[in-house]
Design an enzyme around this catalytic site. Structure first.
Site, PDB file in Angstrom:
ATOM      1  N   SER A 111     131.945  40.363  -4.535  1.00  0.00           N
ATOM      2  CA  SER A 111     130.848  39.543  -5.011  1.00  0.00           C
ATOM      3  C   SER A 111     130.029  39.017  -3.830  1.00  0.00           C
ATOM      4  O   SER A 111     129.488  39.803  -3.058  1.00  0.00           O
ATOM      5  CB  SER A 111     131.431  38.417  -5.879  1.00  0.00           C
ATOM      6  OG  SER A 111     130.440  37.710  -6.552  1.00  0.00           O
ATOM      7  N   HIS A 136     128.785  43.279  -7.870  1.00  0.00           N
ATOM      8  CA  HIS A 136     128.392  43.121  -9.275  1.00  0.00           C
ATOM      9  C   HIS A 136     127.183  42.198  -9.344  1.00  0.00           C
ATOM     10  O   HIS A 136     126.726  41.675  -8.333  1.00  0.00           O
ATOM     11  CB  HIS A 136     129.550  42.600 -10.142  1.00  0.00           C
ATOM     12  CG  HIS A 136     130.032  41.227  -9.785  1.00  0.00           C
ATOM     13  ND1 HIS A 136     131.114  40.638 -10.395  1.00  0.00           N
ATOM     14  CD2 HIS A 136     129.592  40.302  -8.883  1.00  0.00           C
ATOM     15  CE1 HIS A 136     131.321  39.440  -9.900  1.00  0.00           C
ATOM     16  NE2 HIS A 136     130.402  39.202  -8.977  1.00  0.00           N
TER      17      HIS A 136
END
Length: 207
Positions: A111, A136
């Site tokens: 992330s 993501h």
């Protein structure tokens, strides 16, 4: 990456920190291990990315730049990600200071951790061989009146668009590719992260 700025779940790491004792001309001097490594221009970004941790990382980078703006800073990353605004304060400081910031992934860079890994100086972004990287789109949740929810939804879409632009710049991918690949969690090995453009090298040992 979380769009929420609530920090209760992110407590500073309270684990015991090893001490290092050095002999000097004035006798013994003790440092905690992180302060000793800071002398070697090594910064650790570990655990959740949140405001307290981000402020410490930013302060260390500014200190090292003031000490020697021409010498590289080594940022070791082992993080599952965290709050976007906290991560962006680290990102902006990395781009702002004169010293090159070399990023090294050990363990995981997921992330926001993966985003910061990709933001290191070109040619100086490194993965250790058994590290895992995950990218993501931003995560968010909001409760309230319908109008307020709409406002927050618009804001998170703006942030998503901006982060896709930056990730495209750092990886050499198109914005469309980044948007497609971050639609869901995408896990990458060290070599896959190299192929994707998130890092420049995979090291098994120091060169």
């Amino acid at each position: 990456m979380s769009f929420n700025d609530t920090q209760e779940q992110f407590a500073p790491n309270m684990a015991l920190v090893p001490m290092v004792i050095e002999q000097t001309s004035r006798g013994e001097r003790s440092y905690d291990i992180y302060s000793r490594l800071l002398k070697e221009r090594i910064i650790f970004l570990t655990g959740q990315v949140e405001d307290h941790m981000a402020n410490l990382i930013v302060a260390q980078m500014l200190f090292l730049e003031a000490e020697n703006p021409e010498k590289d800073i080594n940022l070791y990353i082992n993080s599952p990600g965290g709050v976007i605004t906290a991560g962006m304060s680290i990102y902006d400081t990395m781009q702002y200071i004169k010293a090159d910031v070399s990023t090294i992934c050990m363990g995981q860079a997921c992330s926001m951790g993966a985003f910061l890994l990709s933001a290191g100086a070109k040619g100086k972004r490194i993965c250790l061989p058994n590290s895992r990287v995950m990218i993501h789109q931003p995560l968010g949740g909001y409760q309230g009146q319908a109008t307020d929810i709409q406002i927050h939804a618009q804001e998170i879409l703006k942030v998503k668009s901006r982060m896709n632009e930056l990730m495209a710049q750092h990886t050499g991918k198109s914005i469309e590719e980044i948007e497609r690949d971050t639609e869901r969690d995408r896990f990458l090995s060290a070599n896959e992260a190299l192929e994707y453009g998130l890092v420049d090298k995979v090291y098994t040992q120091r060169s």
